[in-house]
Design a protein around this motif. Structure first.
Motif, PDB file in Angstrom:
ATOM      1  N   ILE A  66       0.794  -1.352  -0.034  1.00  0.00           N
ATOM      2  CA  ILE A  66       0.174   0.072   0.150  1.00  0.00           C
ATOM      3  C   ILE A  66       0.958   1.237   0.091  1.00  0.00           C
ATOM      4  N   ARG A  67       2.001   1.288   0.745  1.00  0.00           N
ATOM      5  CA  ARG A  67       2.740   2.246   0.960  1.00  0.00           C
ATOM      6  C   ARG A  67       3.487   2.688  -0.497  1.00  0.00           C
ATOM      7  N   GLN A  68       4.162   1.607  -1.243  1.00  0.00           N
ATOM      8  CA  GLN A  68       4.497   1.835  -2.616  1.00  0.00           C
ATOM      9  C   GLN A  68       3.630   2.195  -3.396  1.00  0.00           C
ATOM     10  N   LEU A  69       2.211   2.002  -3.302  1.00  0.00           N
ATOM     11  CA  LEU A  69       1.160   2.518  -4.293  1.00  0.00           C
ATOM     12  C   LEU A  69       0.926   3.923  -3.976  1.00  0.00           C
ATOM     13  N   TYR A  70       1.326   4.579  -2.597  1.00  0.00           N
ATOM     14  CA  TYR A  70       1.160   5.906  -2.470  1.00  0.00           C
ATOM     15  C   TYR A  70       2.182   6.619  -3.251  1.00  0.00           C
ATOM     16  N   GLU A  71       3.403   6.126  -3.514  1.00  0.00           N
ATOM     17  CA  GLU A  71       4.635   6.700  -4.152  1.00  0.00           C
ATOM     18  C   GLU A  71       4.104   6.968  -5.658  1.00  0.00           C
ATOM     19  N   GLN A  72       3.057   6.433  -6.473  1.00  0.00           N
ATOM     20  CA  GLN A  72       2.618   6.901  -7.688  1.00  0.00           C
ATOM     21  C   GLN A  72       1.738   7.806  -7.779  1.00  0.00           C
ATOM     22  N   TYR A  73       1.249   8.556  -6.758  1.00  0.00           N
ATOM     23  CA  TYR A  73       0.288   9.573  -6.586  1.00  0.00           C
ATOM     24  C   TYR A  73       0.963  10.776  -5.694  1.00  0.00           C
ATOM     25  N   ASN A  74       0.207  11.875  -5.576  1.00  0.00           N
ATOM     26  CA  ASN A  74       0.574  12.811  -4.950  1.00  0.00           C
ATOM     27  C   ASN A  74      -0.268  12.929  -3.640  1.00  0.00           C
ATOM     28  N   VAL A  75       0.065  12.018  -2.676  1.00  0.00           N
ATOM     29  CA  VAL A  75      -0.544  11.800  -1.650  1.00  0.00           C
ATOM     30  C   VAL A  75      -0.352  12.882  -0.412  1.00  0.00           C
ATOM     31  N   VAL A  76      -1.270  13.997  -0.188  1.00  0.00           N
ATOM     32  CA  VAL A  76      -0.819  14.747   0.630  1.00  0.00           C
ATOM     33  C   VAL A  76      -1.083  14.615   2.318  1.00  0.00           C
ATOM     34  N   SER A  77      -1.923  13.561   2.365  1.00  0.00           N
ATOM     35  CA  SER A  77      -2.130  13.148   3.894  1.00  0.00           C
ATOM     36  C   SER A  77      -2.648  11.733   3.762  1.00  0.00           C
ATOM     37  N   LYS A  78      -2.216  10.919   4.814  1.00  0.00           N
ATOM     38  CA  LYS A  78      -2.410   9.530   4.843  1.00  0.00           C
ATOM     39  C   LYS A  78      -2.392   9.044   6.470  1.00  0.00           C
ATOM     40  N   ASN A  79      -3.235   7.881   6.638  1.00  0.00           N
ATOM     41  CA  ASN A  79      -3.137   7.426   7.893  1.00  0.00           C
ATOM     42  C   ASN A  79      -3.366   5.997   7.826  1.00  0.00           C
ATOM     43  N   CYS A  80      -3.158   5.130   8.891  1.00  0.00           N
ATOM     44  CA  CYS A  80      -3.838   3.637   8.670  1.00  0.00           C
ATOM     45  C   CYS A  80      -4.009   3.339  10.117  1.00  0.00           C
ATOM     46  N   ALA A  81      -5.141   2.755  10.224  1.00  0.00           N
ATOM     47  CA  ALA A  81      -5.666   2.226  11.799  1.00  0.00           C
ATOM     48  C   ALA A  81      -6.042   0.817  11.540  1.00  0.00           C
ATOM     49  N   VAL A  82      -5.536  -0.195  12.496  1.00  0.00           N
ATOM     50  CA  VAL A  82      -5.641  -1.569  12.669  1.00  0.00           C
ATOM     51  C   VAL A  82      -6.707  -1.903  13.989  1.00  0.00           C
ATOM     52  N   THR A  83      -7.719  -2.677  13.762  1.00  0.00           N
ATOM     53  CA  THR A  83      -8.431  -3.247  14.576  1.00  0.00           C
ATOM     54  C   THR A  83      -8.385  -4.842  14.690  1.00  0.00           C
ATOM     55  N   VAL A  84      -8.277  -5.265  15.810  1.00  0.00           N
ATOM     56  CA  VAL A  84      -8.144  -6.785  16.013  1.00  0.00           C
ATOM     57  C   VAL A  84      -9.235  -7.076  16.757  1.00  0.00           C
ATOM     58  N   PHE A  85     -10.324  -7.785  16.517  1.00  0.00           N
ATOM     59  CA  PHE A  85     -11.528  -8.423  17.207  1.00  0.00           C
ATOM     60  C   PHE A  85     -11.293  -9.827  17.595  1.00  0.00           C
TER      61      PHE A  85
END
Length: 333
Positions: A66-85
Motif C-alpha cells: 500500500i505504501r508503495q502505491l502511495y508513491e505513484q500519486y501526490n498523496v498529501v495526507s495519509k493514515n492507517c488504523a488497525v483493529t483486531v477483534f
C-alpha cells in the motif's frame, strides 16, 4: 441545444468528456467537481471466500505494498488504523501499523477478524483539490468463528457457521475509479500470493450432495430389506399357511421395513451433518489463541470424518442384520 448532458469519449486515452455546450473537460476534473458539489464518493468492493492462512508477515507485506502505491500519486495526507477483534468480544485498536507491530502475540483469545483501514488524500494531475479515499480490508478467521460458534446454541450457532463461509471483504471509497482500481488490483495480487488451503475434491462432492444422503440411505436399505423378503417369500409363505400366520408374517415384515427405513434415514442425517461440518482450514495466525484454536479445528474435522465412517459402517451392518433376520424367519417357517 442540449445542456447538462455528459458524453464520454471512450476513444480518448485521457478520458476527455464533452459537457454543456460540447466543452471538452478531463474526466478527472468532472469527477472532482461532482465530489465537490455532492460530497459523495463511489464504492468498489469485493468479497473474499478463499481459505486463507494469514500471518503477521503477510499483513506487513500488504502494508508495504500500500505504501508503495502511495508513491505513484501526490498523496498529501495519509493514515492507517488497525483493529483486531477477538472471540471473547474484546477488541484492540491501533492508530498506525507501526503500533500494530507491538501487538501481544501471547494473547490466548483467538482473532476473529482483523480490519485494516487506510485513509488518504490524493491530488491528481489536472486538479487542485485533494480527493479523499478510504480503503478497508476485513480478514476473517473461520477457525475462530467455529470456536465461537461452539459456545453458542440454536440459531446463533447456525448463523455463525453460515458467516464462516465468508473469509474477508475489501471496500474502497473513491472519487477517481482508476485510482481505486489500481489499489484493488494490488490487494488482489497480494491476497493471491498468501497461503491458501484447499478442500479435497471428494469432500466437496459429498458436501454438494449432502442433503440427499438421508433419502439415499433410506431407499438403499428399503430396497435391500424388501428384496430379501421377496426372495424368501415362497419359504415364508406356503399353501398350508393359515390366515393368522399370514397376518403375523405381514406385520413382522412391515415392521422390519418401517423400522429399518427410520434407522437408515437417521444414519443418513448423521452422515450429512458429519460431511457438512468438515471445513477447510482458514484463519489468522497472530497470537497463541489462534494456534490453540487451530488444533481444536483440526480435531473437529477429524471427528467429522470418524462420524461419517461410523455411519457408513452402521448402515452396512443394518442391511446385513436385516438380511439375517429375514433368513431366520425363513428357517423358522
Amino acid at each position: 441545444m442540449t445542456k447538462g448532458i455528459i458524453e464520454r469519449n471512450e476513444s480518448d486515452e485521457n478520458q476527455v468528456v464533452n459537457i454543456g455546450d460540447n466543452l471538452p473537460v478531463s474526466m478527472k476534473i468532472v469527477q472532482s467537481i461532482y465530489n465537490e458539489i455532492t460530497g459523495k464518493t463511489e464504492r468498489l468492493s469485493q468479497t473474499l471466500r478463499n481459505n486463507h492462512d494469514i500471518t503477521f508477515n503477510d499483513l506487513k507485506q500488504l502494508n508495504i505494498k500500500i505504501r508503495q502505491l502511495y508513491e505513484q500519486y501526490n498523496v498529501v495526507s495519509k493514515n492507517c488504523a488497525v483493529t483486531v477483534f477477538h472471540v471473547n468480544d474484546c477488541k484492540e485498536q491501533f492508530s498506525s501499523f507501526e503500533r500494530f507491530e507491538i501487538y501481544d502475540s501471547s494473547n490466548t483469545s483467538p482473532c476473529e477478524n482483523v480490519r485494516l483501514e487506510y485513509n488518504f488524500l490524493i491530488v491528481l494531475p489536472g486538479t487542485q483539490k485533494a480527493q479523499p479515499y478510504k480503503l478497508t480490508l476485513d480478514l476473517h478467521s473461520r477457525i475462530a468463528l467455529r470456536k465461537k460458534a461452539s459456545r453458542e446454541h440454536g440459531m446463533t450457532r447456525r448463523i455463525l457457521r453460515i458467516f464462516a463461509t465468508k473469509t474477508g471483504n475489501i471496500e474502497i471509497d473513491y472519487v477517481d475509479y482508476t485510482v481505486a482500481r489500481n489499489f484493488m488490483v494490488a490487494i488482489d495480487q497480494w491476497y493471491k500470493a498468501v497461503k491458501h488451503n484447499k478442500t479435497a475434491p471428494f469432500i466437496e462432492f459429498l458436501q454438494d450432495k449432502s442433503e440427499q444422503f438421508s433419502s439415499i440411505f433410506k431407499i438403499f436399505t428399503l430396497i435391500i430389506v424388501i428384496a430379501v423378503i421377496f426372495i424368501n417369500r415362497e419359504i415364508l409363505i406356503n399353501a398350508s399357511s393359515s390366515n393368522d400366520v399370514l397376518f403375523s408374517l405381514s406385520l413382522i415384515s412391515f415392521g422390519v421395513v418401517y423400522i429399518s427405513g427410520l434407522v437408515a434415514a437417521k444414519l443418513g442425517s448423521v452422515f450429512e451433518n458429519a460431511v457438512d461440518s468438515h471445513q477447510a482450514i482458514s484463519g489468522l495466525h497472530l497470537n497463541r489463541g489462534d494456534e490453540l484454536a487451530l488444533e481444536e479445528f483440526k480435531e473437529a474435522n477429524a471427528q467429522s470424518i470418524r462420524s461419517a465412517l461410523v455411519s457408513v459402517v452402521l448402515i452396512v451392518t443394518l442391511n446385513l442384520f436385516s438380511a439375517y433376520m429375514a433368513s431366520l424367519l425363513s428357517i423358522g417357517s
